[in-house]
Design an enzyme around this catalytic site. Structure first.
Site, PDB file in Angstrom:
ATOM      1  N   HIS A   1       0.792  -1.317  -0.372  1.00 44.25           N
ATOM      2  CA  HIS A   1      -0.008  -0.251   0.358  1.00 44.25           C
ATOM      3  C   HIS A   1       1.326   1.352  -0.087  1.00 44.25           C
ATOM      4  O   HIS A   1       1.614   1.268   0.905  1.00 44.25           O
ATOM      5  CB  HIS A   1      -0.885   0.124   1.580  1.00 44.25           C
ATOM      6  CG  HIS A   1      -1.600   0.699   1.611  1.00 44.25           C
ATOM      7  ND1 HIS A   1      -3.149   0.724   0.413  1.00 44.25           N
ATOM      8  CD2 HIS A   1      -1.483   2.262   1.118  1.00 44.25           C
ATOM      9  CE1 HIS A   1      -4.114   2.209   0.444  1.00 44.25           C
ATOM     10  NE2 HIS A   1      -3.261   3.238   1.211  1.00 44.25           N
ATOM     11  N   CYS A   2       1.398   1.897  -1.594  1.00 40.08           N
ATOM     12  CA  CYS A   2       1.638   3.452  -1.258  1.00 40.08           C
ATOM     13  C   CYS A   2       1.089   3.745  -3.265  1.00 40.08           C
ATOM     14  O   CYS A   2      -0.054   2.988  -3.302  1.00 40.08           O
ATOM     15  CB  CYS A   2       3.331   3.097  -1.656  1.00 40.08           C
ATOM     16  SG  CYS A   2       3.545   1.133  -2.166  1.00 40.08           S
ATOM     17  N   HIS A   3       1.299   5.229  -2.646  1.00 41.19           N
ATOM     18  CA  HIS A   3       1.343   5.622  -3.826  1.00 41.19           C
ATOM     19  C   HIS A   3       1.798   6.902  -4.363  1.00 41.19           C
ATOM     20  O   HIS A   3       3.403   6.819  -3.758  1.00 41.19           O
ATOM     21  CB  HIS A   3       0.655   6.918  -3.034  1.00 41.19           C
ATOM     22  CG  HIS A   3      -1.290   6.495  -1.943  1.00 41.19           C
ATOM     23  ND1 HIS A   3      -2.300   6.376  -2.503  1.00 41.19           N
ATOM     24  CD2 HIS A   3      -0.820   7.130  -1.054  1.00 41.19           C
ATOM     25  CE1 HIS A   3      -2.623   5.871  -1.169  1.00 41.19           C
ATOM     26  NE2 HIS A   3      -1.896   6.000  -0.594  1.00 41.19           N
TER      27      HIS A   3
ATOM     28  N   TYR B   1      -7.709  17.717  -1.536  1.00 42.32           N
ATOM     29  CA  TYR B   1      -6.563  18.166  -1.055  1.00 42.32           C
ATOM     30  C   TYR B   1      -5.204  18.189  -2.043  1.00 42.32           C
ATOM     31  O   TYR B   1      -5.429  17.246  -3.066  1.00 42.32           O
ATOM     32  CB  TYR B   1      -5.852  17.241   0.653  1.00 42.32           C
ATOM     33  CG  TYR B   1      -4.976  15.810  -0.569  1.00 42.32           C
ATOM     34  CD1 TYR B   1      -6.048  14.791  -0.463  1.00 42.32           C
ATOM     35  CD2 TYR B   1      -3.884  15.758  -0.979  1.00 42.32           C
ATOM     36  CE1 TYR B   1      -6.141  13.469  -0.304  1.00 42.32           C
ATOM     37  CE2 TYR B   1      -3.518  14.121  -0.803  1.00 42.32           C
ATOM     38  CZ  TYR B   1      -4.535  13.214  -0.967  1.00 42.32           C
ATOM     39  OH  TYR B   1      -4.411  11.845  -1.535  1.00 42.32           O
TER      40      TYR B   1
ATOM     41  N   THR C   1      -6.624   9.503  -4.132  1.00 45.28           N
ATOM     42  CA  THR C   1      -7.906  10.436  -4.221  1.00 45.28           C
ATOM     43  C   THR C   1      -6.947  12.341  -5.001  1.00 45.28           C
ATOM     44  O   THR C   1      -8.640  12.390  -5.786  1.00 45.28           O
ATOM     45  CB  THR C   1      -8.943  10.697  -3.075  1.00 45.28           C
ATOM     46  OG1 THR C   1      -7.894  11.506  -2.336  1.00 45.28           O
ATOM     47  CG2 THR C   1      -9.232   9.210  -2.682  1.00 45.28           C
TER      48      THR C   1
ATOM     49  N   TYR D   1     -12.219   1.814   1.231  1.00 42.69           N
ATOM     50  CA  TYR D   1     -11.440   2.790   2.586  1.00 42.69           C
ATOM     51  C   TYR D   1     -12.596   3.419   2.807  1.00 42.69           C
ATOM     52  O   TYR D   1     -13.323   3.878   2.512  1.00 42.69           O
ATOM     53  CB  TYR D   1     -11.062   3.354   1.829  1.00 42.69           C
ATOM     54  CG  TYR D   1      -9.540   4.359   3.412  1.00 42.69           C
ATOM     55  CD1 TYR D   1      -9.367   5.645   2.581  1.00 42.69           C
ATOM     56  CD2 TYR D   1      -9.317   4.066   4.232  1.00 42.69           C
ATOM     57  CE1 TYR D   1      -9.058   6.501   2.992  1.00 42.69           C
ATOM     58  CE2 TYR D   1      -8.210   4.308   5.401  1.00 42.69           C
ATOM     59  CZ  TYR D   1      -8.076   6.311   4.591  1.00 42.69           C
ATOM     60  OH  TYR D   1      -7.311   6.866   5.824  1.00 42.69           O
TER      61      TYR D   1
ATOM     62  N   ASP E   1       2.460   3.107   3.345  1.00 42.32           N
ATOM     63  CA  ASP E   1       1.560   4.246   3.252  1.00 42.32           C
ATOM     64  C   ASP E   1       2.183   5.322   2.238  1.00 42.32           C
ATOM     65  O   ASP E   1       1.667   6.423   2.407  1.00 42.32           O
ATOM     66  CB  ASP E   1       0.641   4.810   4.167  1.00 42.32           C
ATOM     67  CG  ASP E   1      -0.670   5.153   3.708  1.00 42.32           C
ATOM     68  OD1 ASP E   1      -1.397   6.338   4.574  1.00 42.32           O
ATOM     69  OD2 ASP E   1      -1.272   5.581   2.300  1.00 42.32           O
TER      70      ASP E   1
HETATM   71  O1  0GY Z   1      -3.466   6.940   2.006  1.00 48.77           O
HETATM   72  C1  0GY Z   1      -4.210   6.732   2.934  1.00 48.77           C
HETATM   73  O2  0GY Z   1      -4.556   5.928   2.383  1.00 48.77           O
HETATM   74  C2  0GY Z   1      -4.790   7.531   3.406  1.00 48.77           C
HETATM   75  C3  0GY Z   1      -5.602   8.675   3.081  1.00 48.77           C
HETATM   76  C4  0GY Z   1      -5.169   9.064   1.972  1.00 48.77           C
HETATM   77  C5  0GY Z   1      -5.692   8.307   1.028  1.00 48.77           C
HETATM   78  O3  0GY Z   1      -6.206   6.916   1.026  1.00 48.77           O
HETATM   79  C6  0GY Z   1      -5.975   8.806  -0.353  1.00 48.77           C
HETATM   80  O4  0GY Z   1      -6.025   9.929  -0.650  1.00 48.77           O
HETATM   81  O5  0GY Z   1      -6.583   8.160  -1.741  1.00 48.77           O
HETATM   82  C7  0GY Z   1      -5.867   9.706   4.414  1.00 48.77           C
HETATM   83  O6  0GY Z   1      -6.346   9.075   5.751  1.00 48.77           O
HETATM   84  O7  0GY Z   1      -6.267  10.738   3.964  1.00 48.77           O
END
Ligand code: 0GY
Length: 304
Positions: A31-33, A49, A77, A157, A257
């Site tokens: 789980h990472c972005h 955001y 997101t 989520y 994360d």
């Molecule tokens: O990164 C996470 O998993 C948690 C958050 C954000 C998102 O998941 C996202 O913007 O997709 C959060 O709790 O703000």
């Protein structure tokens, strides 16, 4: 196009420590972005955001520094349903990254196939109101019905308080369902209290439901303070994550994360997060399943 970060935004930890815990060979950060970079991959107009940049190159450098072999990159997101930054990371990973995308009901079959070709293996349904606007359940069910034949799963989520209202929807999904961050339990409540018991019962009664035992830094009230000089931290989250790992060892995942969006009071040292793992998965067998066996079965089944 340049983007101004949300006021008070905390950037990711620039110089994470080398973990004391040695990850097993082939470990997956599940789980990472990636965020942008905004110049190349603009953030979505509908975002709630605006983050800092966090590129695929920086993600892969963290992977190597911490000792992971692979990543599962989850669409954040801030990019909405524009998966270009995610796809760019996947296609530049030499097959070492898979993805979880965000899609809308009007996505074409050809575009779904293109995402699959790039390495996407799931979609994310986000119910956290501070992150996304409402999407009708019939649209989400329609999407789930279209991605199931691809062998994809659904990542969800949500806030713990919303589970009672979402339970029937989750159990109606025709795929494996992976819950982000244990469904965000209130860790000030008892681990065997009615709230978390409700989540454990969901997993016990539905063997297609998995959970990520992630984000102690989001859930903890005690915070990153180590005890007696140990590197361990976020001690109030341990019982919740450990209960899921021990009761459902074949259906849990772990991830950093990174780059940790929307944290307010501190930014975790990712090396410290990795050192959290032995507290929640105390045996080599549990660590192997959590970090290698389970994510490989879900994201690289052709290699298992
Ligand atoms: O990164 C996470 O998993 C948690 C958050 C954000 C998102 O998941 C996202 O913007 O997709 C959060 O709790 O703000």
């Amino acid at each position: 196009m340049s983007f101004e970060k949300t006021p008070g935004w905390l950037d990711w930890f620039a110089n994470p420590s080398i973990p004391q815990f040695r990850l097993p060979a082939g470990a997956v950060d599940a789980h990472c972005h990636v965020f942008g970079p905004g110049e190349r991959f603009p953030f979505a107009p509908e975002r709630k955001y605006t983050p800092c940049d966090a590129s695929r190159e920086q993600l892969f450098a963290l992977r190597d520094r911490l000792g992971f072999a692979r990543n599962v990159v989850v669409q954040a997101t801030c990019h909405g349903a524009d998966n270009r930054a995610l796809v760019d990371a996947l296609v530049h990973s030499n097959g070492m990254a898979r993805g979880v995308a965000t899609v809308r009901r009007d996505i074409s079959d050809a575009d779904l196939q293109a995402l699959h070709q790039a390495g996407v293996r799931g979609v994310r349904f986000n119910f956290v109101k501070r992150l996304v606007d409402f999407t009708p359940k019939d649209e989400l069910l329609e999407i789930a019905g279209r991605i199931a034949p691809l062998g994809w799963h659904v990542v969800v989520y949500f806030e713990a308080a919303d589970l009672p209202e979402l339970r029937d929807f989750f159990t109606a999904l025709p795929t494996t369902v992976v819950v982000d961050h244990m469904g965000r339990p209130d860790v000030t409540k008892p681990v065997d209290g009615p709230e978390f018991e409700g989540f454990v019962r969901l997993m016990r009664e539905h063997t297609n439901i998995w959970s990520k035992v992630t984000c102690p830094e989001r859930l903890s009230v005690t915070g990153p303070r180590a005890l007696n000089g140990e590197r361990a931290a976020y001690r109030d989250v341990v019982p919740f994550a450990r209960r899921l790992v021990e009761e459902f060892p074949e259906r849990v995942l772990w991830g950093t994360d990174w780059p940790h969006p929307n944290l307010k009071d501190h930014m975790p040292d990712d090396g410290l997060l990795v050192d959290f793992i032995p507290q929640i998965a105390p045996t080599p067998d549990l660590q192997q399943k959590l970090l290698v066996g389970n994510p490989m079965r879900l994201y690289w089944p052709e290699e298992v």
